[in-house]
Design a protein around this motif. Structure first.
Motif, short mmCIF file in Angstrom:
data_model
loop_
_atom_site.label_atom_id
_atom_site.label_comp_id
_atom_site.label_asym_id
_atom_site.label_seq_id
_atom_site.Cartn_x
_atom_site.Cartn_y
_atom_site.Cartn_z
N GLU A 78 -25.74 43.41 26.57
CA GLU A 78 -25.46 44.84 26.65
C GLU A 78 -23.95 45.05 26.49
O GLU A 78 -23.17 44.31 27.09
CB GLU A 78 -25.93 45.38 28.00
CG GLU A 78 -27.43 45.19 28.21
CD GLU A 78 -27.81 45.22 29.68
OE1 GLU A 78 -28.27 46.28 30.15
OE2 GLU A 78 -27.64 44.19 30.37
N TYR A 79 -23.54 46.08 25.77
CA TYR A 79 -22.13 46.17 25.42
C TYR A 79 -21.74 47.55 24.93
O TYR A 79 -22.52 48.27 24.31
CB TYR A 79 -21.79 45.14 24.33
CG TYR A 79 -22.67 45.28 23.09
CD1 TYR A 79 -22.26 46.02 21.99
CD2 TYR A 79 -23.95 44.72 23.05
CE1 TYR A 79 -23.07 46.18 20.88
CE2 TYR A 79 -24.77 44.86 21.95
CZ TYR A 79 -24.34 45.60 20.87
OH TYR A 79 -25.16 45.77 19.78
N ALA B 154 -22.75 38.72 25.11
CA ALA B 154 -21.93 39.93 25.22
C ALA B 154 -21.06 39.97 26.46
O ALA B 154 -20.18 40.82 26.57
CB ALA B 154 -22.84 41.17 25.18
N GLN B 155 -21.31 39.07 27.41
CA GLN B 155 -20.45 39.01 28.59
C GLN B 155 -19.21 38.18 28.23
O GLN B 155 -19.05 37.03 28.60
CB GLN B 155 -21.22 38.39 29.77
CG GLN B 155 -22.35 39.28 30.26
CD GLN B 155 -23.35 38.54 31.12
OE1 GLN B 155 -23.14 37.40 31.52
NE2 GLN B 155 -24.48 39.19 31.39
N GLY C 105 -25.47 37.50 28.20
CA GLY C 105 -25.23 38.92 28.07
C GLY C 105 -25.66 39.52 26.74
O GLY C 105 -25.48 38.90 25.69
N SER D 107 -19.47 45.32 29.68
CA SER D 107 -20.76 44.64 29.55
C SER D 107 -21.36 44.59 30.95
O SER D 107 -20.84 45.20 31.88
CB SER D 107 -20.59 43.24 28.96
OG SER D 107 -19.80 42.42 29.80
N CYS D 108 -22.47 43.88 31.11
CA CYS D 108 -23.11 43.91 32.42
C CYS D 108 -24.16 42.80 32.51
O CYS D 108 -24.45 42.11 31.53
CB CYS D 108 -23.77 45.26 32.68
SG CYS D 108 -24.95 45.77 31.40
N SER E 19 -27.18 50.95 25.86
CA SER E 19 -27.34 49.74 25.07
C SER E 19 -28.63 49.00 25.36
O SER E 19 -29.14 48.25 24.52
CB SER E 19 -26.14 48.81 25.31
OG SER E 19 -26.21 47.65 24.51
N LEU F 238 -22.82 52.34 28.30
CA LEU F 238 -23.30 50.97 28.42
C LEU F 238 -24.79 50.94 28.74
O LEU F 238 -25.53 50.11 28.20
CB LEU F 238 -22.50 50.24 29.49
CG LEU F 238 -22.87 48.78 29.76
CD1 LEU F 238 -22.73 47.93 28.51
CD2 LEU F 238 -22.02 48.22 30.89
N VAL G 103 -14.98 43.87 23.42
CA VAL G 103 -15.89 44.41 24.43
C VAL G 103 -15.07 45.11 25.52
O VAL G 103 -14.16 44.53 26.09
CB VAL G 103 -16.74 43.28 25.05
CG1 VAL G 103 -17.65 43.83 26.14
CG2 VAL G 103 -17.57 42.57 23.97
#
Length: 340
Positions: free
Chosen positions: A60-61, A114-115, A58, A35-36, A147, A144, A32
């Motif tokens: 989003e990536y 994803a984080q 998480g 991410s967010c 995503s 990002l 990754v």
């Protein structure tokens, strides 16, 4: 590897987790690179959706492919990739109809977290889209966004039938609502009414293409939209919050025969049947089929025709994930990007 884990409402920790491995031939493992935190993560963070055990966070990536399973054909090690927040095979009847978020084999990426520094992507061929090459660093925020929040705002605009000659209202000034404004403008809407009470978000909405800003909420907000549209209401409304008030505001702001695209994650929403019957509006929403739009969105970002990454107004290292959640919970940030 390091990854964010939610232990209890308000308690996010970054700790060592087992690194992902290929479990099925259709899997890929990515490193990754960005991410967010998503607004939908806040429902769990606030305890509205209470976890029964510590859960990775998480969905989003953007990442670089490290390893692929034996059946993966569309991406290769070294590719930079963007994927939807829901893994899909992209071949079942539901996917082929354009609703990949409800794929018969769907896997929520949020269940994998994803984080983190690395992430396993199930159904890689149907989920990931490679960029044309290694992206410039300044493109990462916009890639990002594709995503989830850009794809979700785009779906909201499509469901609201944004297009030439039409007036679109947007309920919600988070990242999804703001990118709903961008999407409506890109799809050709003539007039876009952004509903927001926060000056920085109002300013960004105008930069993304809003022609009008309405600060009122609820019935007062509906009345203002009606005033701006000759008493009829908007042709389409994007609902990007997910509460009872926001949903009713969206429906009541839509003219007879109009379209509501509801993409806020619904919590406690109940629709009054009689009012809905006489509203005579179209309703389409739910989890966005981001994979349907990803190739087009990546192309728009790559060619710098859109800049959705501007919704990220703060960047923090992954180890500061707890601060990222606090900032979004307290609305001191629109959206926080995390760099592993």
């Amino acid at each position: 590897m390091r990854g964010a884990v939610l232990y209890a409402p308000g308690d996010v920790r970054v700790e060592e987790r087992a690194g992902p491995v290929i479990e099925r031939p259709s899997d890929a493992v990515i490193r990754v690179v960005a991410s967010c935190v998503c607004g939908s993560d806040l429902w769990t963070y606030r305890g509205v959706s209470r976890p029964s055990r510590p859960v990775p966070m998480g969905h989003e990536y953007v990442g670089v492919v490290e390893e692929i399973g034996a059946d993966v054909r569309t991406v290769a090690a070294g590719d930079t990739v963007v994927g939807s927040f829901i893994a899909s095979d992209n071949t079942c009847e539901i996917c082929r109809a354009g609703y990949q978020a409800r794929c018969v084999d769907a896997v929520p990426i949020g269940s994998l977290g994803a984080q983190a520094e690395y992430l396993r992507i199930p159904l890689a061929d149907g989920t990931l889209v490679a960029t044309p090459g290694p992206p410039d660093d300044d493109l990462l925020p916009s890639l990002l966004a594709a995503s989830d929040v850009l794809g979700t705002g785009w779906f909201g605009a499509v469901a609201a039938q944004a297009g030439p000659g039409r007036t679109i209202a947007v309920v919600g000034d988070g990242a999804v609502g703001l990118l709903g404004v961008l999407a409506a403008r890109r799809l050709g809407a003539e007039r876009i009414i952004a509903m927001s009470r926060h000056a920085p978000r109002q300013a960004l909405a105008r930069e993304f293409g809003a022609t009008d800003v309405v600060a009122e909420r609820g019935d007062d907000g509906v009345a203002r939209v009606k005033e701006l549209t000759g008493g009829l209401g908007a042709h389409g409304v994007i609902e990007a919050v997910g509460t009872q008030e926001s949903m009713m505001q969206a429906i009541r702001s839509t003219r007879a025969g109009g379209h509501v695209g509801f993409v806020g994650v619904s919590h406690g929403v109940e629709l009054p049947g009689r009012e809905l019957f006489f509203a005579q509006v179209h309703l389409l929403g739910g989890p966005a089929p981001v994979r349907r739009f990803l190739p087009e969105l990546i192309d728009l970002v790559w060619s710098r025709r859109i800049d959705p990454g501007r919704v990220f107004d703060r960047v923090l290292p992954l180890d500061d994930a707890a601060e990222a959640y606090r900032a979004m919970d307290e609305r001191t940030a629109i959206k926080v990007l995390l760099r592993p």
